[in-house]
Design an enzyme around this catalytic site. Structure first.
Site, PDB file in Angstrom:
ATOM      1  CB  CYS A  54      -0.905   0.027   1.232  1.00  0.00           C
ATOM      2  SG  CYS A  54      -2.041  -1.360   1.367  1.00  0.00           S
ATOM      3  N   GLY A  55       0.292   2.361  -0.334  1.00  0.00           N
ATOM      4  CA  GLY A  55       1.030   3.612  -0.361  1.00  0.00           C
ATOM      5  C   GLY A  55       1.467   3.929  -1.776  1.00  0.00           C
ATOM      6  CB  ALA A  56       1.020   6.969  -3.844  1.00  0.00           C
ATOM      7  CD  GLN A 205      -5.309   1.833   5.212  1.00  0.00           C
ATOM      8  OE1 GLN A 205      -6.225   2.083   6.001  1.00  0.00           O
ATOM      9  NE2 GLN A 205      -5.466   1.902   3.907  1.00  0.00           N
ATOM     10  CG  ASP A 246      -3.168   7.712  -2.549  1.00  0.00           C
ATOM     11  OD1 ASP A 246      -2.888   6.632  -3.086  1.00  0.00           O
ATOM     12  OD2 ASP A 246      -3.292   7.859  -1.325  1.00  0.00           O
ATOM     13  CG  ASN A 256      -3.991  11.041   1.681  1.00  0.00           C
ATOM     14  OD1 ASN A 256      -3.214  10.276   1.114  1.00  0.00           O
ATOM     15  ND2 ASN A 256      -3.998  11.191   2.994  1.00  0.00           N
ATOM     16  CD  GLN A 257      -7.020   5.223   3.236  1.00  0.00           C
ATOM     17  OE1 GLN A 257      -6.115   4.927   2.479  1.00  0.00           O
ATOM     18  NE2 GLN A 257      -8.038   4.416   3.486  1.00  0.00           N
TER      19      GLN A 257
END
Length: 358
Positions: A54-56, A205, A246, A256-257
């Site tokens: 996970c994570g851009a 997360q 993101d 973003n999230q």
């Protein structure tokens, strides 16, 4: 600062060894540290889709290695493997079509591929490019950490409370983290009293990953329910909300999230500064504003089951992955190219004309 951050490094989530990609399975954390080996682009694409990674930035790095794996497999099969790689490009892009870092990394790999068609060892050249993307992100993390710390210190150098959302640390990047990298650096500089980590529903997360990373380095961390963020800003002396991104558009809007937007609204109401930390590869100048960003959703059904039982008939679920924070709610965007305060279209364009600071 660089040496201190390097010395404090404890978590790495992406490793490339012997032509194999190893990913730390984030779905198993914090209860189990399990590594999964990948030897194909299809496997890497599935890892991205299923949130093993996970994570851009981490997604982009993994995709770059995925293309190397694809090239290795295609070359063994023979024929025009350069042309055949187009299928693998598409496969990897489709794993996370809204992730600008992924498309950025793959486009960089494509450009490298075009330059090495007649190379004596094109596979080695592609592998070197993926390694360079990985190392470049690590260096960007270090630069952003220093810039973010300088920004915090300019307003207040004493120990203070910070609030963050989702996971933006070593698990989400190729290095120390974006927003969490700034927080780590601030801790090393004696400027952090406590970090409040939103649990970040529905995938948690914050409670599963961010709290695990911070605790592993001895940084005081409190996990809070997402709905408590405004109360914490009001009562716990929070001075900064520090988040990742993101995608960032040409005017400084930030996707973003899910839950980031409401943090920015609450931060402005309570006089808390709001910092976004992301590499320039997360900036998409082709999109004028956040209105142009396609926002992915997961199945609403994921929200409709409790303790193995489905909620009553007639109930629908809304399960967006991302939201958009307008630029006018953001105090600063920190990238490896520099800091943009009170972002707008002109400032973002000026930023993207700069060279990297590392």
């Amino acid at each position: 600062m660089r040496d201190r951050l390097l010395a404090a490094e404890k978590v790495r989530a992406i490793e490339w060894r012997d032509s194999t990609l190893y990913l730390l399975d984030q779905r198993a954390l914090p209860f189990e540290e399990s590594w999964i080996a990948y030897d194909s682009a299809a496997g890497v694409a599935e890892a991205i889709r299923s949130m093993v990674v996970c994570g851009a930035p981490a997604i982009g790095i993994s995709a770059a290695y995925g293309l190397v794996l694809a090239a290795c497999g295609r070359s063994v099969a023979g024929g025009d493997w350069f042309a055949a790689l187009e299928e693998d490009f598409t496969l990897l892009v489709d794993a996370a079509p809204a992730a600008v870092n992924l498309s950025w990394a793959l486009n960089r790999m494509r450009e490298r591929l075009e330059r090495v068609r007649e190379h004596a060892d094109p596979l080695a050249a592609l592998e070197a490019e993926a390694l360079a993307i990985h190392e470049s992100d690590r260096e960007a993390n270090l630069t952003m950490a220093q810039l973010g710390v300088d920004l915090i210190r300019r307003h207040q150098g004493n120990p203070q409370a910070l609030l963050t959302h989702s996971n933006t640390g070593a698990l989400a990047t190729g290095g120390f983290g974006t927003a969490l990298g700034v927080i780590r650096a601030a801790w090393l500089e004696g400027m952090v009293e406590r970090v409040y980590a939103d649990e970040t529903r529905p995938w948690l997360q914050g409670s599963r990953l961010t709290a695990w990373e911070l605790a592993s380095e001895g940084i005081p961390v409190t996990v809070n329910v997402d709905a408590a963020a405004a109360h914490i800003m009001k009562t716990k002396g929070v001075t900064w909300v520090v988040v990742g991104a993101d995608r960032i558009t040409a005017n400084g809007d930030v996707a973003n999230q899910i839950g980031t937007y409401q943090l920015a609204v609450n931060a402005m109401h309570h006089g808390v500064r709001f910092m976004v930390v992301a590499p320039s590869s997360s900036i998409d100048m082709s999109l004028a504003s956040g209105d142009d960003i396609p926002l992915a959703e997961r199945a609403g059904e994921e929200l409709l089951e409790i303790a193995g039982k489905r909620l009553g008939e007639g109930v629908e679920g809304f399960n967006p992955l991302f939201d958009v924070t307008p630029a006018d709610l953001i105090d600063a965007i920190v990238t490896e190219k520099g800091v943009v305060e009170r972002p707008d279209t002109a400032k973002m364009a000026q930023l993207m004309c700069r060279k990297r600071l590392h």
